[in-house]
Design a protein around this motif. Sequence first.
Motif, mmCIF file in Angstrom:
data_model
loop_
_atom_site.group_PDB
_atom_site.id
_atom_site.type_symbol
_atom_site.label_atom_id
_atom_site.label_comp_id
_atom_site.label_asym_id
_atom_site.label_seq_id
_atom_site.Cartn_x
_atom_site.Cartn_y
_atom_site.Cartn_z
ATOM 1 N N ARG A 101 32.808 40.442 58.498
ATOM 2 C CA ARG A 101 32.409 40.445 59.906
ATOM 3 C C ARG A 101 31.296 41.448 60.193
ATOM 4 O O ARG A 101 30.693 41.418 61.251
ATOM 5 C CB ARG A 101 33.620 40.743 60.773
ATOM 6 C CG ARG A 101 34.669 39.657 60.678
ATOM 7 C CD ARG A 101 35.801 39.905 61.606
ATOM 8 N NE ARG A 101 35.501 39.669 62.994
ATOM 9 C CZ ARG A 101 35.469 38.484 63.567
ATOM 10 N NH1 ARG A 101 35.684 37.416 62.849
ATOM 11 N NH2 ARG A 101 35.222 38.360 64.844
ATOM 12 N N SER A 102 31.023 42.341 59.294
ATOM 13 C CA SER A 102 29.982 43.339 59.492
ATOM 14 C C SER A 102 28.629 42.739 59.092
ATOM 15 O O SER A 102 28.488 42.144 58.022
ATOM 16 C CB SER A 102 30.285 44.572 58.634
ATOM 17 O OG SER A 102 29.206 45.454 58.657
ATOM 18 N N LEU A 103 27.638 42.912 59.953
ATOM 19 C CA LEU A 103 26.324 42.334 59.664
ATOM 20 C C LEU A 103 25.639 42.990 58.475
ATOM 21 O O LEU A 103 24.860 42.338 57.772
ATOM 22 C CB LEU A 103 25.434 42.421 60.900
ATOM 23 C CG LEU A 103 25.777 41.434 62.016
ATOM 24 C CD1 LEU A 103 24.902 41.688 63.236
ATOM 25 C CD2 LEU A 103 25.633 40.017 61.546
ATOM 26 N N LEU A 132 18.903 41.522 63.736
ATOM 27 C CA LEU A 132 20.157 41.194 64.406
ATOM 28 C C LEU A 132 21.133 42.371 64.350
ATOM 29 O O LEU A 132 21.764 42.712 65.358
ATOM 30 C CB LEU A 132 20.760 39.960 63.746
ATOM 31 C CG LEU A 132 21.791 39.164 64.511
ATOM 32 C CD1 LEU A 132 21.166 38.585 65.765
ATOM 33 C CD2 LEU A 132 22.308 38.045 63.625
ATOM 34 N N ALA A 133 21.238 43.014 63.189
ATOM 35 C CA ALA A 133 22.137 44.163 63.047
ATOM 36 C C ALA A 133 21.651 45.335 63.892
ATOM 37 O O ALA A 133 22.452 46.034 64.530
ATOM 38 C CB ALA A 133 22.242 44.571 61.579
ATOM 39 N N SER A 148 22.468 44.557 67.515
ATOM 40 C CA SER A 148 23.905 44.689 67.740
ATOM 41 C C SER A 148 24.310 46.160 67.779
ATOM 42 O O SER A 148 25.125 46.565 68.612
ATOM 43 C CB SER A 148 24.672 43.961 66.641
ATOM 44 O OG SER A 148 26.048 44.162 66.783
ATOM 45 N N ASP A 205 28.109 47.059 64.288
ATOM 46 C CA ASP A 205 27.498 45.800 63.869
ATOM 47 C C ASP A 205 28.535 44.740 63.517
ATOM 48 O O ASP A 205 28.247 43.805 62.792
ATOM 49 C CB ASP A 205 26.543 46.022 62.696
ATOM 50 C CG ASP A 205 27.258 46.452 61.437
ATOM 51 O OD1 ASP A 205 28.413 46.901 61.530
ATOM 52 O OD2 ASP A 205 26.661 46.331 60.351
ATOM 53 N N GLU A 206 29.722 44.866 64.068
ATOM 54 C CA GLU A 206 30.768 43.875 63.846
ATOM 55 C C GLU A 206 30.488 42.634 64.705
ATOM 56 O O GLU A 206 30.144 42.748 65.871
ATOM 57 C CB GLU A 206 32.141 44.437 64.218
ATOM 58 C CG GLU A 206 32.569 45.600 63.361
ATOM 59 C CD GLU A 206 32.978 45.185 61.972
ATOM 60 O OE1 GLU A 206 33.580 44.112 61.818
ATOM 61 O OE2 GLU A 206 32.678 45.942 61.032
ATOM 62 N N VAL A 207 30.665 41.472 64.130
ATOM 63 C CA VAL A 207 30.506 40.224 64.861
ATOM 64 C C VAL A 207 31.813 39.961 65.599
ATOM 65 O O VAL A 207 32.884 39.915 64.996
ATOM 66 C CB VAL A 207 30.182 39.059 63.908
ATOM 67 C CG1 VAL A 207 30.103 37.754 64.665
ATOM 68 C CG2 VAL A 207 28.894 39.335 63.177
ATOM 69 N N GLN A 208 31.734 39.810 66.912
ATOM 70 C CA GLN A 208 32.924 39.575 67.726
ATOM 71 C C GLN A 208 33.227 38.092 67.815
ATOM 72 O O GLN A 208 32.357 37.255 67.600
ATOM 73 C CB GLN A 208 32.706 40.147 69.138
ATOM 74 C CG GLN A 208 32.441 41.628 69.171
ATOM 75 C CD GLN A 208 33.598 42.442 68.637
ATOM 76 O OE1 GLN A 208 34.742 42.135 68.937
ATOM 77 N NE2 GLN A 208 33.305 43.448 67.852
ATOM 78 N N ASP A 209 34.470 37.786 68.172
ATOM 79 C CA ASP A 209 34.839 36.397 68.412
ATOM 80 C C ASP A 209 34.082 35.880 69.617
ATOM 81 O O ASP A 209 33.873 36.597 70.591
ATOM 82 C CB ASP A 209 36.332 36.265 68.678
ATOM 83 C CG ASP A 209 37.145 36.434 67.414
ATOM 84 O OD1 ASP A 209 36.592 36.212 66.327
ATOM 85 O OD2 ASP A 209 38.334 36.781 67.525
ATOM 86 N N ASP A 210 33.696 34.635 69.561
ATOM 87 C CA ASP A 210 33.013 34.007 70.674
ATOM 88 C C ASP A 210 34.036 33.699 71.764
ATOM 89 O O ASP A 210 35.105 33.141 71.509
ATOM 90 C CB ASP A 210 32.333 32.724 70.203
ATOM 91 C CG ASP A 210 31.444 32.118 71.251
ATOM 92 O OD1 ASP A 210 31.031 32.848 72.170
ATOM 93 O OD2 ASP A 210 31.145 30.914 71.141
#
Length: 156
Positions: free
Chosen positions: A25-27, A91-92, A95, A102-107
């Motif tokens: 999940r980390s970019l 992107l990172a 974020s 830089d964690e991608v969160q749930d949509d």
Amino acid sequence: MTPNLTYVIVVGVLVAAGVTLLLERSLTRVLMGVILLGNGANLLLLTGGRAGGPPIVGTTAQEEMSDPLPQAMILTAIVITLGMTAFLLALAYRSWHLNGHDEVQDDVEDRRIMDLAERDEGPGTEDDGDGDTDGDDVTTEDERPVSASTNAGRPG
């Protein structure tokens, strides 16, 4: 030409490590996965070429020439990997600048759709792990976990 076993093992390790990092999940880990996967693909293309002399007519016999196609494909793959790396770095950075990580969160919309799908299932006859299959596993509104996604991301 048979490929060297060392190259095959290195390609396998690079691709496996790259795919594993892509699933994080980390970019920054996704970025490292893209780089490793790109290097593994480049090495795989390199092992497909035939070793020989320069592919210039008149300097080397035709049957002794090396194949220039894998080298051209590797150059193309390097450019694509560089573009993906630059995009993921931007992107990172964005974020990190906005969220502090830089964690991608749930949509939020995906979570809302998942909640709606769970509600539409109703009582089922599948075994949910508690040993009974009588279908009395209905969850009431009071028992459901309240998530921020029920509002579909709208304030208020």
